[in-house]
Structure formats: structure tokens, C-alpha cells
Design an enzyme around this catalytic site. Structure first.
Site, short mmCIF file in Angstrom:
data_model
loop_
_atom_site.label_atom_id
_atom_site.label_comp_id
_atom_site.label_asym_id
_atom_site.label_seq_id
_atom_site.Cartn_x
_atom_site.Cartn_y
_atom_site.Cartn_z
N SER A 245 0.72 -1.42 0.17
CA SER A 245 0.08 -0.10 -0.15
C SER A 245 0.99 0.56 0.02
CB SER A 245 -0.06 -0.52 1.07
OG SER A 245 -0.08 0.74 2.72
N LYS A 246 0.68 2.84 0.35
CA LYS A 246 1.24 3.45 0.22
C LYS A 246 2.05 3.42 1.18
CE LYS A 246 -2.18 6.26 -2.84
NZ LYS A 246 -3.50 6.73 -3.00
N ARG A 247 1.79 2.99 2.03
CA ARG A 247 3.26 3.76 3.53
C ARG A 247 4.28 2.59 2.62
NH1 ARG A 247 1.83 -0.59 6.63
NH2 ARG A 247 0.03 -1.48 5.48
N GLY A 249 5.63 3.62 -0.02
CA GLY A 249 5.91 3.85 -1.05
C GLY A 249 5.61 4.29 -2.02
#
Ligand code: GLU
Length: 479
Positions: A245-247, A249
Site C-alpha cells: 500500500s501507499k505506506r 512508498g
């Protein structure tokens, strides 16, 4: 054998992300390997979350990656009439039914079921609703949903090309809603209707859809169609083994374009997330098409490793022609304000500058950054490098070099070497003692390609100008 037809069916509720791109890629490779057809279908029935902007972004990402589709893009919102016809057909045949239970009633029954430990699925109350009651509800203006009658006994086998045989208990399957009360169809239904209608032979998608597959199999059967083959791809995880996920990167494909990745490098990296062919790491597109098969796709989740992707990109940059890189790096130079949009760089010169840098740049962005010292009118010194190398010790060397280079007509490797050697011998110093000050004078820093290469690219005028500036700056320090 029947012609292979596959599809990539993104929901436009976000940008094309790396997981979606990998699904698209595996579909594309499987289609091309089998001389089949690759279809793009936009699953935009969730009108609250789908946007035109995301549809465009997905198409842009697919095009950037060179994942050309043969048919489509089809949009599910253009096909509502087709879905309703199929819903009606199932209702007529008694394979689906109208359900009048309201949201409040369902919630109440759900709570009760929870309290007494019964399964939370729909209890089937409207399954056998009498015709007469049906019309009474209609007069009351109760808006029904349509539910599909799932078998409640036995098992369903999903014979997956990657996962092997996976069995589901039918007692776990809910009578799922196929048409909402507002008349819009739901995912599990539209997907089957479209796959039937588009004659899809193989369904290749992320294994987050595996649990939907038994439900979809029953819908195929109810519609009287052969069930296609399934291949569920393992998940992509971040380094901490949670779903990517965006966590972790950047996950959007176009973010990688912006960071200066080459589409071929990203594709090569993505294919390796789940697929292997011996120890080979780098594949041309032709090789991927030739070698691709599900036998080489692993079952285990793959971990996304940004360092490996950077490495892959550096390999591709090294092996891409400097002429091609010159074209690709221009937008990055503009963005970095190294050049303005209307300046004209000589393409041949830019390629020769890139020749000296492409083994050092891991991304196009880095390449643009390195090109800065070749292109900019003025060089800016890194203060530490200046203090260390542009000082009294190097002053005479630089003055002498400038004098000597004024006499050199062509800045070839050979001529430059002769000029440097003469000065080194005169002063009894090694190459580094001369090259490092010159390097700082030319590039502002202490790291660059070989000094003769740098001067060759800079050319006579710029080289003499920068030597002059360095000499002045030493004199200024003295004052
Ligand atoms: N629209 C679904 C999604 O984006 C894919 C459905 C499918 O491939 O069957 O997850």
C-alpha cells in the site's frame, strides 16, 4: 484449440497501481504467447467511487507500459441493458428472485443471528415468495433487490492454474444480490455476464478474488455457459509482509514514470513478482512473450523491493541507446529547470554527454541531475570540494593547464592526455592532484566520469571559461 481471450478489468477507483499493472501484464503476456486476444474492460458500476479521471489515468498507465489491448476499452456503465436482460432471464427461470427485505429488517435479523450464533448470511426468506405477495409488495412500492439462488449443499471446486484445486463449501455461500434496488447490477454478476459475452477463456486476476470465484462459477452454470479457466495471482506485499500500500512508498505506475523509471524496467521488475525463468533477471519483451506460462508462476506472495527495482532500472538505462535516453531525459531537464521548454539542445551533443553518464544514473531523474553541469552556463561549487581542491596548491596547475589547452584544437582523449601528462611531469604530481581540481572546476563536485571524457563533452570554450572562473575564485579567496 479455442482461441485464447483474456481481459484486464480494473475498477476506476484509483490510479493504475503496481498490483493492477502486474495483473494486466500477465494477461497481456498470456494473450501474446498464445496468439490470443487481450481485452481492456473498465468496471465502473460503482458510480460513487469511479471517476473519468481515473479511467484516463489507467489508460495512460497502460499506454506508458506498452500494454496494448486488442479490444475495448469497454465500460460496464454502457452495458446496463445487457445485465438487466440476464437478470430477468434468471428470475424467469427461477434461478434468481426478488427480495423485499428492507435494510432495517436485514439488520435486525443479522443481530439476532449473531446473538444465537447462527451464520450471518441472508436467511432466504424471499426465496420462495408467492406471486401474490410479490405483487402486493410492488403495489406498496417496496423496491426489491434481486438475489441469486446459491446452492446450499455440496461443494464447489475451483481448479486454479496457479493455486491448484481449491474447494469451497456451498453452505457458506450467500444468496448474493445481483441487482440493487436502484436497478444497478453488482460486481459478481456483471463480471460473469461480461466474461460470457466477451467469450473470455482464461480469467487471470489477483487472488483477492479467489473467494468470489465459487459464486461466479454458479452464475456461469445458471446462465448455461461453460466455466472459463482461472489463474489467481499471488498478492504483492511490502517489506513488512503486509499487503502493498501507499505506506510502503509509491504504488501508482505513473509515479514511477515521474521518478524517472523506464517502462521496460518496471515491466521487467513486475513480471519477476511471481514469475521466474531459471536465474535470468533481464528479459526483452519478446523473451517474456516466448517464455511466459503459468507453470512458472509461484503460489507464494511476492515482496515488493524498491532497491531491486532501482537496480533493474539502472540496468535498463545502461543498455538503452544514448540517443533514445536523450529524448526521454528532456522533460526531466525542463522540470529541473536545467533547460527551458523552448531551448534547443543539440541532440548529438546531448547523446555524447549521456554516453559518459549512463553508467552512473539509476533513473532519468538522476541523469537529468548529472547533466546539469554539462549544460548549465555557470557551475556551482560544492563548498567542501572547493575548499579542498580549489586553493593555492592547485592554482599554478590550473593556470598552466588553461594555457596549454588554449593551444589544443580538438579535445580528443589523446590530445588531452598529452597536455595533462606534460603538466604532471613538470610538477612531479600524479593524475589525481591535477584531475581533482579540474573536476571541481568543471562540475562543481568531486565525482564525475573520467576527466578527459568530461572535457571532451564540455568542449574548448566551456572548459577554458570554467578554468578561468576557478582561477579567479582562488585569487578571490586570497584577497
Ligand atoms: N474489477 C475488479 C477489480 O478491479 C476485477 C475483477 C476481475 O478481474 O474479475 O478488482
Amino acid at each position: 484449440m479455442e482461441k485464447v481471450r483474456v481481459r484486464f478489468a480494473p475498477s476506476p477507483t484509483g490510479h493504475l497501481h503496481v498490483g493492477g499493472a502486474r495483473t494486466a501484464l500477465f494477461n497481456y503476456l498470456f494473450a501474446r504467447h498464445n496468439n490470443g486476444v487481450f481485452i481492456l474492460r473498465i468496471e465502473d458500476t460503482d458510480r460513487t467511487r469511479s471517476t473519468e479521471e481515473y479511467i484516463e489515468a489507467i489508460i495512460e498507465g497502460m499506454k506508458w507500459l506498452g500494454l496494448e489491448w486488442d479490444e475495448g476499452p469497454f465500460r460496464q456503465t454502457d452495458r446496463f441493458g445487457i445485465y438487466r436482460d440476464y437478470v430477468e432471464k434468471l428470475v424467469r427461470e427461477g434461478k434468481a428472485y426478488r427480495c423485499y427485505c428492507s435494510a432495517e429488517e436485514l439488520e435486525e435479523r443479522r443481530k439476532l443471528a449473531m446473538a444465537i450464533g447462527k451464520p450471518l448470511k441472508y436467511d432466504g426468506r424471499c426465496r420462495n415468495i408467492e406471486k401474490i405477495q410479490d405483487s402486493r409488495f410492488r403495489i406498496q412500492d417496496r423496491n426489491p433487490v434481486v438475489r441469486f439462488k446459491m446452492p446450499q449443499e455440496g461443494q464447489t471446486l475451483v481448479d486454479d492454474l496457479i493455486r491448484g484445486a481449491v474447494t469451497f463449501e456451498n453452505s457458506q455461500l450467500d444468496d448474493l444480490i445481483i441487482l440493487r434496488s436502484d436497478g444497478t447490477p453488482t460486481y459478481n454478476f456483471t463480471v460473469v455476464v461480461d466474461d460470457v459475452d466477451m467469450k473470455i477463456t482464461h480469467i487471470i486476476r489477483g487472488d483477492d478474488h479467489l473467494n468470489n470465484t465459487p459464486k461466479q462459477i454458479h452464475i456461469y452454470r445458471a446462465l448455461g455457459y461453460e466455466v472459463p479457466k482461472f489463474a489467481h495471482l499471488p498478492m504483492i506485499l511490502g517489506a513488512d509482509k503486509t499487503r502493498l500500500s501507499k505506506r510502503h512508498g509509491a504504488t501508482s505506475v505513473m509515479a514511477y514514470q515521474e521518478m524517472g523509471y523506464l517502462p521496460e524496467a518496471l515491466l521487467n521488475y513486475l513480471v519477476k513478482l511471481g514469475w521466474a525463468y531459471g536465474d535470468q533477471e533481464i528479459f526483452s519483451r519478446e523473451e517474456l512473450i516466448k517464455y511466459f506460462s503459468f507453470e512458472n508462476v509461484g503460489k507464494a506472495a511476492a515482496v515488493f523491493n524498491p532497491e531491486k527495482l532501482v537496480w533493474m532500472n539502472s540496468q535498463y538505462i545502461m543498455n538503452t541507446s544514448s540517443e533514445k535516453l536523450a529524448g526521454l531525459v528532456i522533460p526531466f531537464l525542463i522540470r529541473d529547470s536545467v533547460i527551458s521548454g523552448d531551448s534547443e539542445l543539440d541532440a548529438g551533443w546531448l547523446s555524447s554527454a549521456i554516453d559518459t553518464l549512463k553508467e552512473r544514473a539509476k533513473t532519468l531523474k538522476e541523469l537529468a541531475h548529472l547533466l546539469r553541469y554539462y549544460i548549465a552556463d555557470e557551475v556551482e561549487y560544492d563548498p567542501k570540494a572547493r575548499d579542498k581542491f580549489l586553493n593555492e596548491k592547485s592554482l599554478d596547475l590550473l593556470i598552466e593547464l588553461k594555457k596549454s589547452l588554449e593551444q589544443v584544437a580538438v579535445f580528443s582523449h589523446g590530445e588531452l592526455e598529452i597536455a595533462f601528462k606534460a603538466i604532471m611531469e613538470n610538477h612531479g604530481v600524479k593524475l589525481g592532484a591535477l584531475a581533482q581540481p579540474v573536476r571541481v572546476a568543471m562540475t562543481g563536485g568531486t565525482e564525475s566520469p573520467g576527466i578527459f571524457e568530461v572535457l571532451g563533452v564540455m568542449g574548448k570554450e566551456k572548459t577554458l571559461g570554467r578554468l578561468e572562473k576557478a582561477i579567479k575564485s582562488i585569487a578571490d579567496q586570497r584577497a
